[in-house]
Design a protein around this motif. Structure first.
Motif, PDB file in Angstrom:
ATOM      1  N   TYR A  22     -15.645  30.499   3.558  1.00  0.00           N
ATOM      2  CA  TYR A  22     -16.380  29.507   4.343  1.00  0.00           C
ATOM      3  C   TYR A  22     -17.815  29.398   3.828  1.00  0.00           C
ATOM      4  CZ  TYR A  22     -12.466  30.909   7.227  1.00  0.00           C
ATOM      5  OH  TYR A  22     -11.203  31.226   7.672  1.00  0.00           O
ATOM      6  N   LEU A  25     -20.864  28.096   5.701  1.00  0.00           N
ATOM      7  CA  LEU A  25     -21.469  28.859   6.792  1.00  0.00           C
ATOM      8  C   LEU A  25     -22.550  29.826   6.317  1.00  0.00           C
ATOM      9  CD1 LEU A  25     -18.314  29.757   8.933  1.00  0.00           C
ATOM     10  CD2 LEU A  25     -19.935  27.895   9.262  1.00  0.00           C
ATOM     11  N   ARG A  62     -17.833  32.569  12.484  1.00  0.00           N
ATOM     12  CA  ARG A  62     -16.645  32.375  11.643  1.00  0.00           C
ATOM     13  C   ARG A  62     -15.451  31.899  12.470  1.00  0.00           C
ATOM     14  NH1 ARG A  62     -13.910  37.627   9.695  1.00  0.00           N
ATOM     15  NH2 ARG A  62     -13.492  37.553  11.915  1.00  0.00           N
ATOM     16  N   TYR A  65     -15.747  28.361  13.796  1.00  0.00           N
ATOM     17  CA  TYR A  65     -15.561  27.422  12.701  1.00  0.00           C
ATOM     18  C   TYR A  65     -14.065  27.270  12.386  1.00  0.00           C
ATOM     19  CZ  TYR A  65     -16.498  25.121   8.233  1.00  0.00           C
ATOM     20  OH  TYR A  65     -16.542  24.227   7.206  1.00  0.00           O
ATOM     21  N   GLU A  68     -12.190  25.205  14.983  1.00  0.00           N
ATOM     22  CA  GLU A  68     -12.460  23.775  14.897  1.00  0.00           C
ATOM     23  C   GLU A  68     -11.648  23.115  13.780  1.00  0.00           C
ATOM     24  OE1 GLU A  68     -16.684  23.476  14.482  1.00  0.00           O
ATOM     25  OE2 GLU A  68     -17.062  24.095  16.554  1.00  0.00           O
ATOM     26  N   HIS A  70     -11.621  23.818  10.359  1.00  0.00           N
ATOM     27  CA  HIS A  70     -12.256  23.641   9.044  1.00  0.00           C
ATOM     28  C   HIS A  70     -11.593  24.501   8.024  1.00  0.00           C
ATOM     29  CE1 HIS A  70     -15.561  21.238  10.633  1.00  0.00           C
ATOM     30  NE2 HIS A  70     -15.525  22.057  11.665  1.00  0.00           N
TER      31      HIS A  70
END
Length: 70
Positions: A22, A25, A62, A65, A68, A70
């Motif tokens: 990620y 982030l 984390r 995210y 959601e 992603h």
């Protein structure tokens, strides 16, 4: 292994996961890192509750995210 060292290991694992999976982030890593104590790097001076809080913040960022989609 000392408790603070165990938490630091977990922090490293979560941080690496964020960096590898990620990367978008990563901007939040420096923001949350401000919750860690400043000053001496000696392990004796690190409060385990501060480390736990930091670890939980990383996991929350984390996981939120991921939830959601992603």
């Amino acid at each position: 292994m000392e408790e603070s060292q165990k938490i630091l290991t977990k922090i490293s694992i979560v941080t690496r996961d964020i960096e590898e999976n990620y990367p978008e982030l990563q901007k939040y890593l420096s923001e949350t890192r401000s919750t860690l104590p400043h000053g001496s790097n000696e392990m004796d001076n690190i409060d385990t509750s501060d480390l736990e809080n930091y670890l939980n913040e990383l996991k929350e960022i984390r996981d939120r995210y991921k939830e959601e989609g992603h």
